[in-house]
Design an enzyme around this catalytic site. Structure first.
Site, mmCIF file in Angstrom:
data_model
loop_
_atom_site.group_PDB
_atom_site.id
_atom_site.type_symbol
_atom_site.label_atom_id
_atom_site.label_comp_id
_atom_site.label_asym_id
_atom_site.label_seq_id
_atom_site.Cartn_x
_atom_site.Cartn_y
_atom_site.Cartn_z
ATOM 1 N N ASP A 1 0.852 -1.181 0.000
ATOM 2 C CA ASP A 1 0.000 0.000 0.000
ATOM 3 C C ASP A 1 0.890 1.234 0.000
ATOM 4 O OD1 ASP A 1 0.916 0.071 2.688
ATOM 5 O OD2 ASP A 1 -0.819 -1.114 3.310
ATOM 6 N N ASP B 1 1.370 5.100 1.690
ATOM 7 C CA ASP B 1 1.027 6.025 2.766
ATOM 8 C C ASP B 1 1.556 7.423 2.431
ATOM 9 O OD1 ASP B 1 -0.050 3.867 4.107
ATOM 10 O OD2 ASP B 1 1.727 3.530 5.326
ATOM 11 N N ASP C 1 9.767 4.987 13.682
ATOM 12 C CA ASP C 1 10.444 3.937 14.433
ATOM 13 C C ASP C 1 11.822 3.594 13.890
ATOM 14 O OD1 ASP C 1 9.401 2.789 12.123
ATOM 15 O OD2 ASP C 1 8.151 1.319 13.162
#
Length: 468
Positions: free
Chosen positions: A73, A75, A157
């Site tokens: 996907d 983002d 992260d």
């Protein structure tokens, strides 16, 4: 007092200053082709930029394209708030509370848009504890503190997930040395690893998942605290952990993931009973689980469907036989003992990973089949073949045999029974009855006159091998 001490330590902890000027790679310095970005994602970026906002493709899609993978996907990260994004797109809706996002719908494709986030304040308002954004362990409870692009890069992260691609200028912005880490094939946390894992312990699982998926190594400082902090996973909501387990084991690299989970002591916090069984009988339990995960990876590679029910049945099975045996020793018959042991094991597991009922029911049916498959006399074999769970139960029997369980050829018998004609099936049942008579008497019995009439053989105890 303890809370104030933790807050004092946090104030004193040194932080690396944000990198305000990113490394900028133009189109000639990277291998990411604009035409591999989703047309709808490019449309979202262009419309947001025309409206005066910053907007970039970010995270996994940029990382995967640089590694020549097809992203699952796309983002988008933007300076626009969720409300501002929704105002730009009729086909958008805001989702989430802990982490507000906007989903922009284009038919079946959903482009996820997130506002730039900033790091949380180290100290929350003690006068309003219900508004606290952190748990006392350090875990972030809410994540809607908006910030700049630089802030957003620093709070992500891993360095390899902090890459921003502008499809308009075709430039990549790298605030955290993610491009060198991709080239060196390593997973590195941004910031202090202990603090980042305390903020969200699921990052330990993500580190392992990315390492397995990308075949990267964990950077030394990123890996060092994991074994010590693994117990923090017990504080994560069970529904979230179930979702993470599916990502770990149903993405095509489950076997490698399992090895890393064991290496960093992350498996037992997810599967306490199975972790104990692995310690007690490592050869059998390890072989069964590994073979199940290899089979799962093979099916995914071949484009075949996989079900979490079969996966969880395999992951938990090594903990089941000993429980069944204890109940049988207390006088409970085999099938009720299996059902009671299965119920207690699943209830315990659901407290750690919230397995939905649509999966727990077939898990129990697969296990129940292991007690029923040895019972083949008379019409039982045909009735079992008609059972909608027969195939899963049969496959599970073969899995147990591949792990070394002795079933007296039960798997081969059922394999043959499915392939032969009706008359041959009747002969197999007669042969089975004759064999049981021989085993019970020590010598073959003479057939009575008028023996064309078949007699029902003696009842089998039906107990499934325990593998112990």
């Amino acid at each position: 007092m303890l809370k104030k001490l933790i807050q004092t330590l946090r104030r004193k902890r040194p932080h690396a200053p944000p990198r305000s000027t990113p490394a900028v790679l133009n189109a000639r310095q990277h291998n990411l082709a604009r035409d591999r970005i989703s047309r709808n994602a490019v449309n979202v970026v262009e419309r947001l930029q025309k409206a005066g906002y910053q907007a970039y493709a970010v995270g996994g899609c940029v990382r995967d394209l640089m590694l020549d993978f097809d992203p699952k996907d796309f983002d988008i990260a933007t300076s626009a708030t969720p409300e501002q994004v929704r105002a730009e797109f009729r086909n958008a809706r805001i989702i989430g509370r802990r982490f507000k996002l906007v989903h922009v719908h284009f038919g079946r494709e959903i482009i996820e848009v997130a506002t730039f986030r900033a790091n949380h304040p180290e100290i929350d308002d003690e006068d309003n504890p219900q508004q606290s954004s952190r748990h006392e362990s350090g875990r972030i409870l809410r994540d809607n503190v908006y910030g700049s692009l630089e802030d957003d890069a620093q709070r992500r992260d891993f360095t390899i997930n902090a890459l921003y691609y502008d499809p308009v200028t075709e430039r990549i912005l790298d605030y955290a040395h993610g491009v060198p880490d991709i080239r060196n094939r390593q997973i590195r946390l941004i910031g202090d690893p202990t603090q980042r894992y305390q903020e969200d312990p699921v990052r330990m699982l993500r580190a392992v998942r990315f390492a397995a998926k990308l075949d990267f190594d964990l950077e030394r400082h990123t890996a060092e605290p994991i074994q010590r902090l693994a117990p923090l996973l017990r504080d994560i909501p069970s529904a979230r952990l179930f979702d993470e387990v599916l990502k770990l084991f149903l993405s095509g690299y489950a076997e490698h993931t399992f090895e890393l989970l064991l290496q960093y002591d992350l498996f037992a916090p997810l599967f306490p009973a199975a972790g104990a069984a692995l310690r007690q009988q490592p050869d059998y339990a390890g072989k069964l689980i590994r073979q199940a995960l290899i089979n799962t990876d093979d099916r995914i590679e071949q484009g075949k469907p996989v079900t979490p029910a079969f996966l969880f049945a395999a992951l938990l099975w090594p903990a089941l036989p000993a429980r069944v045996l204890r109940l049988q020793e207390q006088g409970m018959p085999p099938i009720p003992a299996m059902q009671e042991a299965a119920h207690s094991l699943i209830v315990e597991q659901c407290q750690r990973t919230a397995v939905p009922k649509r999966f727990t029911i077939p898990i129990r049916e697969i296990w129940d089949m292991q007690e029923r498959l040895p019972r083949r006399q008379g019409k039982r074999a045909d009735l079992l073949l008609e059972n909608p769970r027969f195939r899963a139960g049969y496959d599970f029997l073969l899995l147990r045999e591949s792990a070394g369980e002795q079933t007296d050829g039960l798997g081969d018998w059922w394999t043959d029974y499915q392939e032969v004609s009706d008359s041959e099936r009747r002969q197999m049942i007669r042969d089975l009855s004759s064999k049981e008579k021989e085993d019970s008497s020590g010598a073959p019995r003479k057939r009575r006159r008028g023996g064309n009439r078949r007699r029902r053989g003696p009842r089998s105890d039906g107990s499934a091998p325990s593998g112990e």
